[in-house]
Design a protein around this motif. Structure first.
Motif, PDB file in Angstrom:
ATOM      1  N   ASN A  64      32.148  49.918  25.886  1.00 33.42           N
ATOM      2  CA  ASN A  64      30.728  50.070  25.550  1.00 33.42           C
ATOM      3  C   ASN A  64      30.485  50.988  24.356  1.00 33.42           C
ATOM      4  N   THR A  65      31.367  50.891  23.364  1.00 30.82           N
ATOM      5  CA  THR A  65      31.147  51.615  22.115  1.00 30.82           C
ATOM      6  C   THR A  65      30.706  50.633  21.036  1.00 30.82           C
ATOM      7  N   VAL A  66      31.629  49.763  20.643  1.00 29.04           N
ATOM      8  CA  VAL A  66      31.300  48.794  19.602  1.00 29.04           C
ATOM      9  C   VAL A  66      30.618  47.557  20.174  1.00 29.04           C
ATOM     10  N   SER A  67      30.761  47.338  21.458  1.00 31.82           N
ATOM     11  CA  SER A  67      30.161  46.170  22.115  1.00 31.82           C
ATOM     12  C   SER A  67      29.817  46.567  23.549  1.00 31.82           C
ATOM     13  N   ALA A  68      29.324  45.592  24.306  1.00 31.77           N
ATOM     14  CA  ALA A  68      28.953  45.829  25.700  1.00 31.77           C
ATOM     15  C   ALA A  68      29.853  45.010  26.612  1.00 31.77           C
ATOM     16  N   SER A  69      30.018  45.485  27.834  1.00 35.64           N
ATOM     17  CA  SER A  69      30.825  44.740  28.802  1.00 35.64           C
ATOM     18  C   SER A  69      30.441  45.162  30.208  1.00 35.64           C
ATOM     19  N   THR A  70      30.808  44.332  31.158  1.00 36.32           N
ATOM     20  CA  THR A  70      30.635  44.679  32.561  1.00 36.32           C
ATOM     21  C   THR A  70      31.640  43.918  33.405  1.00 36.32           C
ATOM     22  N   LEU A  71      32.003  44.477  34.540  1.00 38.92           N
ATOM     23  CA  LEU A  71      32.777  43.765  35.544  1.00 38.92           C
ATOM     24  C   LEU A  71      31.798  43.026  36.443  1.00 38.92           C
ATOM     25  N   ALA A  72      32.131  41.786  36.805  1.00 33.85           N
ATOM     26  CA  ALA A  72      31.229  40.978  37.616  1.00 33.85           C
ATOM     27  C   ALA A  72      32.028  40.179  38.632  1.00 33.85           C
ATOM     28  N   ALA A  73      31.329  39.708  39.669  1.00 37.51           N
ATOM     29  CA  ALA A  73      31.995  38.936  40.717  1.00 37.51           C
ATOM     30  C   ALA A  73      31.008  37.964  41.338  1.00 37.51           C
ATOM     31  N   LEU A  74      31.552  36.875  41.870  1.00 35.96           N
ATOM     32  CA  LEU A  74      30.757  35.929  42.653  1.00 35.96           C
ATOM     33  C   LEU A  74      31.647  35.302  43.712  1.00 35.96           C
ATOM     34  N   GLN A  75      31.042  34.496  44.568  1.00 35.94           N
ATOM     35  CA  GLN A  75      31.748  33.885  45.689  1.00 35.94           C
ATOM     36  C   GLN A  75      31.857  32.378  45.482  1.00 35.94           C
ATOM     37  N   ALA A  76      33.009  31.819  45.862  1.00 38.43           N
ATOM     38  CA  ALA A  76      33.199  30.378  45.808  1.00 38.43           C
ATOM     39  C   ALA A  76      34.169  29.956  46.903  1.00 38.43           C
ATOM     40  N   GLY A  77      33.813  28.902  47.633  1.00 35.87           N
ATOM     41  CA  GLY A  77      34.693  28.364  48.661  1.00 35.87           C
ATOM     42  C   GLY A  77      35.826  27.567  48.041  1.00 35.87           C
ATOM     43  N   PRO A  78      36.856  27.239  48.844  1.00 33.26           N
ATOM     44  CA  PRO A  78      38.039  26.530  48.315  1.00 33.26           C
ATOM     45  C   PRO A  78      37.694  25.229  47.606  1.00 33.26           C
ATOM     46  N   GLU A  79      36.732  24.488  48.144  1.00 29.31           N
ATOM     47  CA  GLU A  79      36.398  23.192  47.559  1.00 29.31           C
ATOM     48  C   GLU A  79      35.616  23.320  46.252  1.00 29.31           C
ATOM     49  N   GLU A  80      35.062  24.497  45.998  1.00 25.13           N
ATOM     50  CA  GLU A  80      34.261  24.708  44.791  1.00 25.13           C
ATOM     51  C   GLU A  80      34.953  25.607  43.778  1.00 25.13           C
ATOM     52  N   LEU A  81      36.117  26.085  44.127  1.00 19.96           N
ATOM     53  CA  LEU A  81      36.762  27.127  43.336  1.00 19.96           C
ATOM     54  C   LEU A  81      36.994  26.697  41.886  1.00 19.96           C
TER      55      LEU A  81
END
Length: 330
Positions: A64-81
């Protein structure tokens, strides 16, 4: 992939993960140190890049000096992975994406020129997947160096280098974008980059040196792919501690052998209470758990609720997005 055995390759990987020479012919400097020719240095690096052992010779930037960033997460089941992971990976601002052992199982880092760009990336992913996306913004880093020793142990954590964003000048983002993509493996890589950017070699060298001295470039050198080099059991450990405890235990946690990253992130009320994070990169799951046993003894963590999320698959790994539609390798 098999572990590196060639002693010259080991030296290239072990000794040049940081402090890469900012001189017109840097690979010649490496050649002298390794007692081989410059051509052989270039050939070895090119071979390891093609084999997936390194991503590039280039830079990582302070968060977050020259650009921006973040860690993110979501959920997905096996059939949608596969579908969901593909949507995440399609975003050019996503530079890392992993499958981890948890209900929140797809984890990624979203990057961009500014926070607005990152927000739009997360919103698009949420809309296209019809899922909540956890936005786990960085609060403070304790160790984000991520250097590796070829003997299987993490090296000593370098002393923190405070970054000074005021050192960034017009045109620097183009240089940094090139460095996150990787230097050309040529005898005069800085000259090749300068031609690509329509600037002089001396100017590029001066700006890279200034940005490195200012801590904006956090690390300049060989960027390895840890899985390909034998670190196949990698766990993200998250700890439910308050901000004050994170500040006390974070610097200690960052120096536990085997802990390769450590930082505090924003929690998500009612969904994700964890604020303190550390990564453990190990050659086996028992080795990772041995490190975790040491971590659990630290004051402030002994009774803390926590999770251990082992990575089981890497979907994407590339450099951060700093400038939109710019920064192709020279």
């Amino acid at each position: 992939m098999q572990n590196v055995a060639d002693p010259v390759d080991v030296a290239l990987l072990n000794d040049w993960q940081r402090d890469f020479p900012i001189v017109p012919a840097p690979f010649a400097v490496l050649a002298v140190r390794l007692n081989i020719s410059e051509d052989e240095v270039l050939q070895r690096l090119d071979r390891m890049r093609s084999a997936g052992r390194i991503t590039r010779v280039g830079a990582t930037c302070a968060p977050n000096t020259v650009s921006a960033s973040t860690l993110a997460a979501l959920q997905a089941g096996p059939e949608e992975l596969e579908q969901v992971a593909g949507i995440v990976g399609d975003e050019p601002g996503v530079n890392h994406s992993y499958l981890r052992e948890d209900a929140w199982n797809i984890w990624f880092v979203a990057t961009g020129p500014d926070r607005s760009h990152v927000n739009h990336t997360l919103a698009r992913i949420s809309e296209r997947t019809n899922r909540q996306v956890l936005d786990l913004r960085l609060v403070r880093p304790f160790n984000v160096d991520l250097g590796f020793r070829m003997n299987g142990k993490a090296g000593a954590v370098p002393e923190p280098r405070p970054a000074d964003p005021s050192a960034i000048c017009d045109g620097d983002r183009d240089i940094l974008q090139c460095l996150t993509r990787g230097l050309p493996l040529k005898s005069r890589p800085w000259a090749a980059m300068a031609r690509h950017l329509d600037r002089s070699e001396d100017e590029v060298l001066a700006r890279v040196a200034a940005l490195h001295d200012a801590g904006v470039i956090a690390r300049l050198g060989v960027i390895v792919r840890h899985r390909a080099l034998g670190w196949t059991s990698n766990a993200m450990c998250v700890w439910d501690v308050i901000h004050e405890v994170a500040g006390e235990v974070g610097p200690v946690l960052a120096r536990v052998p085997g802990v390769t990253l450590c930082y505090e992130r924003r929690s998500v009320e009612g969904v994700w209470p964890y604020r303190l994070y550390n990564m453990i990169h190990a050659r086996s799951r028992p080795e990772a758990m041995t490190t975790l046993d040491q971590v659990r003894t630290l004051k402030g963590l002994k009774e803390a609720r926590h999770k251990v999320l082992f990575s089981t698959r890497c979907f994407k790994q590339t450099g951060a997005l700093i400038n939109v539609n710019k920064g192709k390798a020279a």
